[in-house]
Design a protein around this motif. Structure first.
Motif, mmCIF file in Angstrom:
data_model
loop_
_atom_site.group_PDB
_atom_site.id
_atom_site.type_symbol
_atom_site.label_atom_id
_atom_site.label_comp_id
_atom_site.label_asym_id
_atom_site.label_seq_id
_atom_site.Cartn_x
_atom_site.Cartn_y
_atom_site.Cartn_z
ATOM 1 N N LYS A 1 0.829 -1.212 0.000
ATOM 2 C CA LYS A 1 0.000 0.000 0.000
ATOM 3 C C LYS A 1 0.859 1.256 0.000
ATOM 4 O O LYS A 1 0.549 2.240 -0.692
ATOM 5 C CB LYS A 1 -0.920 -0.004 1.223
ATOM 6 N N MET A 2 1.951 1.235 0.779
ATOM 7 C CA MET A 2 2.807 2.410 0.856
ATOM 8 C C MET A 2 3.487 2.687 -0.482
ATOM 9 O O MET A 2 3.596 3.847 -0.914
ATOM 10 C CB MET A 2 3.855 2.214 1.950
ATOM 11 N N MET A 3 3.943 1.631 -1.159
ATOM 12 C CA MET A 3 4.610 1.829 -2.452
ATOM 13 C C MET A 3 3.639 2.351 -3.520
ATOM 14 O O MET A 3 3.987 3.199 -4.331
ATOM 15 C CB MET A 3 5.256 0.527 -2.920
ATOM 16 N N LEU A 4 2.414 1.833 -3.516
ATOM 17 C CA LEU A 4 1.417 2.330 -4.474
ATOM 18 C C LEU A 4 1.044 3.778 -4.171
ATOM 19 O O LEU A 4 0.786 4.564 -5.088
ATOM 20 C CB LEU A 4 0.178 1.436 -4.436
ATOM 21 N N ALA A 5 1.006 4.133 -2.875
ATOM 22 C CA ALA A 5 0.725 5.526 -2.504
ATOM 23 C C ALA A 5 1.841 6.442 -3.000
ATOM 24 O O ALA A 5 1.578 7.556 -3.490
ATOM 25 C CB ALA A 5 0.569 5.636 -0.989
ATOM 26 N N GLN A 6 3.093 5.999 -2.893
ATOM 27 C CA GLN A 6 4.208 6.819 -3.353
ATOM 28 C C GLN A 6 4.210 6.926 -4.887
ATOM 29 O O GLN A 6 4.582 7.979 -5.435
ATOM 30 C CB GLN A 6 5.526 6.224 -2.840
ATOM 31 N N ALA A 7 3.784 5.855 -5.555
ATOM 32 C CA ALA A 7 3.640 5.939 -7.018
ATOM 33 C C ALA A 7 2.557 6.951 -7.374
ATOM 34 O O ALA A 7 2.706 7.745 -8.320
ATOM 35 C CB ALA A 7 3.292 4.560 -7.585
ATOM 36 N N ARG A 8 1.445 6.926 -6.634
ATOM 37 C CA ARG A 8 0.360 7.891 -6.841
ATOM 38 C C ARG A 8 0.859 9.321 -6.623
ATOM 39 O O ARG A 8 0.512 10.242 -7.376
ATOM 40 C CB ARG A 8 -0.775 7.564 -5.874
ATOM 41 N N GLU A 9 1.667 9.526 -5.617
ATOM 42 C CA GLU A 9 2.220 10.850 -5.324
ATOM 43 C C GLU A 9 3.103 11.334 -6.473
ATOM 44 O O GLU A 9 3.038 12.506 -6.869
ATOM 45 C CB GLU A 9 3.034 10.780 -4.025
ATOM 46 N N CYS A 10 3.919 10.433 -7.040
ATOM 47 C CA CYS A 10 4.779 10.803 -8.165
ATOM 48 C C CYS A 10 3.951 11.170 -9.397
ATOM 49 O O CYS A 10 4.307 12.102 -10.140
ATOM 50 C CB CYS A 10 5.727 9.648 -8.500
#
Length: 624
Positions: free
Chosen positions: A222-231
């Motif tokens: 979930k954290m990695m997908l959130a960081q991808a979303r942020e990028c």
């Protein structure tokens, strides 16, 4: 001593000593966390005005010496001269050593994947399901540093997978987020990291390490997908956000989505059992980002209301529809079209959104101040402070004397995105590797699960140009339709024997036509064949392991190796399985022994099954 003594004075002294030891351990643990989980590590070296992203630290491991166990296994199981495989064993150990410090780029990823695929071959070649061969793997938890020691190769494979995912996160954080290409690469790297970690969670379901537990991996994905979303959001706004009605509506919903996914990440981080092991700075950073991006959503909405009055030439219906999509409800007494037309209502609702944005900004700054590690990250403080000041300035520009009459509460912003962010599954097939132990023969036959007789030499004489048998199969070829009266049968050749050598030349990888050609090439001269007979495959056993680290919390692992009960001899009892972590001298000697062959099961039929590095991934025996 504390438990055994009955003397209160001695007990008090021991408890005091233990308290000092525990205190030192806690300090060491905090220092380790500081090294392994700092959000400042692996960030892009260039100056940037962006909130830091979180990388994962690589799991550490001890050296492993494959030499003696593999050479013993080659000699006893494959009946071959193990000294001929010293270079291959050295190549395997060199590759493992290199994987401990991979470069943070695609070359490092490819090297880790190569080792992971090579482990698939090694597992099928040298790790029978019925016993251990004496290789001990030690890996340290990425978060706590707690070691896990097992003789199970699945621990090695799972840890390498974790490091592949961790390396992708480090590549993502090192990308230059001031360029379109850099942001694209960062988002893709985090999606790939999420894909690898998700694959790890689904493939190894009972891991003996906190950082690879299903609950922790679920949070990390979930954290990695959130960081991808942020990028992706940063990529949309990289060229600047135009102060235009419909552009701002779109950006409002996109940034609200970023705040929403970080809110879900923060919620997941504060659930048991992850809460006790997730780094404090990570959960606080997720909370800060959730508040920060929610504040931006309200700021953009306020800008829409305060800066864009409805003009005569504007499309009322389109603006009403666009603004309505931002809310699941509007404050009592207000209608969206009325707000668009009424200057006073627009201003009141806009100020309500600005007030809410300021509240979120202040909460983000407050939480940042609570965490020592985050408090010392200058760029994070600068970004949060700049956004807060911008909202305060906007609010001051709208302020009038009748503000005390405004009682409107700004509604929450509905998130919406046009950019789908999903995990990218690992593409192992793109990395081509050659089995180091290719010389042992085709893996479909020459694997740790198969058992054979020692190679037998058959002196073959041609009889009137006839061999007295046919050949079938791929590599290696099998004896078929053997004439019991022929000289080969008299010399000891049996139906179903595998031919591994013709005239001293290895032919384990040759097909039927190639072997026949070699046999015919010698005309009427006697020829020596080396053949082996496949024995019944020993039945798999259930294996359970519980690992306990003294002074730490318990960690349980269950390795479920498939048990084919239909093919097990009902009269035979399965031998006891040694624990993976043996403390007694007797157990250690047994675990180190490589001179015990698995027993054949009487009456079971020969099993022909095509093997690959991923054989165990497709069965219940992979559950780890």
């Amino acid at each position: 001593l504390c438990r055994a003594t009955t003397n209160n004075k001695v007990r008090e002294q021991v408890l005091l000593e233990l308290s000092f030891v525990n205190s030192d351990l806690q300090i060491l643990k905090e220092e380790l966390e500081g090294l392994n989980i700092s959000v400042e590590v692996y960030q892009n070296a260039e100056e940037t005005f962006s909130i830091p992203l979180v990388p994962l630290g690589l799991k550490e491991t001890k050296d492993v010496d494959f030499t003696v166990p593999l050479k013993d296994f080659i000699l006893e199981h494959y009946s071959q001269d193990s000294s001929e495989y010293e270079d291959e064993i050295a190549d395997l150990m060199d590759l493992r050593q290199a994987c401990r410090t991979p470069s943070r780029d695609e070359a490092g990823i490819e090297m880790l994947i190569s080792y992971f695929l090579q482990l698939g071959y090694v597992e099928n070649r040298f790790f029978p399901p019925t016993r251990h061969i004496g290789v001990l793997f030690t890996w340290y938890d990425s978060f706590t540093g707690v070691p896990v020691c097992q003789q199970n190769l699945l621990l090695e494979k799972a840890s390498v997978l974790f490091n592949i995912g961790a390396l992708y996160t480090q590549i993502g954080t090192r990308c230059n987020r001031q360029t379109q290409a850099g942001l694209e690469n960062a988002a893709e790297a985090f999606q790939k990291a999420a894909g690898v970690l998700s694959y790890l969670k689904e493939t190894f379901t009972h891991t003996p390490s906190y950082d690879m537990s299903p609950a922790m991996l679920n949070v990390l994905v979930k954290m990695m997908l959130a960081q991808a979303r942020e990028c992706v959001f940063e990529q949309i706004g990289l060229s600047g956000i135009r102060n235009e009605f419909f552009t701002l509506v779109k950006m409002t919903q996109e940034v609200a989505k970023v705040g929403e996914v970080y809110m879900l990440v923060n919620t997941a981080m504060n659930q048991e059992p992850v809460k006790e092991n997730i780094p404090y700075s990570w959960s606080k950073l997720a909370q800060i980002k959730s508040d920060h991006y929610k504040a931006l959503a309200h700021y953009f909405t306020a800008t829409i209301l305060c800066d864009h009055e409805l003009q005569p030439g504007d499309d009322e219906d389109e603006q009403e529809k666009a603004l309505s999509q931002l809310y699941d409800y509007v404050p009592e007494g207000l209608m969206v079209l009325a707000v668009l037309k009424d200057k006073v209502q627009r201003k009141q609702l806009g100020k309500a959104h600005l007030h809410k944005a300021i509240v979120y900004h202040e909460e983000a700054l407050r939480v940042c101040g609570l965490c020592k590690k985050l408090r010392n990250i200058e760029v994070l403080q600068e970004v949060l402070t700049a956004a807060h000041k911008r909202s305060l300035l906007k609010y001051a520009q709208q302020e009038t004397e009748d503000d005390f009459l405004s009682l409107i509460q700004a509604p929450d912003i509905l998130s919406k995105t046009e950019h789908k962010i999903e995990t990218i599954a690992p593409q192992f097939s793109k990395v081509k590797v050659k089995d180091f132990f290719h010389k042992l023969g085709p893996l479909t036959v020459f694997s740790a699960k198969q058992r054979w007789t020692a190679p037998r030499t058959i002196c073959l004489h041609h009889e009137a140009g006839e061999l007295g048998f046919s050949l079938k199969g791929g590599s290696p070829v099998q004896v078929y339709c053997l004439d019991p009266a022929c000289s080969a049968a008299s010399a000891g050749l049996k139906e179903g024997d595998y031919i591994v050598s013709v005239g001293g030349m290895d032919c384990k990888w040759l097909g039927v036509s190639e072997v026949l050609e070699k046999l015919k090439s010698v005309a009427k001269q006697p020829m020596e064949l080396e053949v082996i007979s496949c024995q019944d495959t020993a039945a798999s056993l259930h294996s359970k392991s519980a690992t306990y680290s003294m002074g730490m919390q318990k960690t349980y692992s269950l390795i479920c190796l498939a048990m084919d009960e239909d093919k097990m001899d009902q009269t035979k009892k399965a031998p006891l399985k040694l624990p993976f972590l043996s403390w007694g001298t007797k157990n250690r000697q047994k675990a180190a022994s490589t001179l015990c062959l698995p027993l054949a099961v009487a009456g079971s039929s020969q099993i022909k099954k095509k093997l690959s590095p991923f054989t165990l991934f497709n069965t219940e025996s992979s559950l780890y």
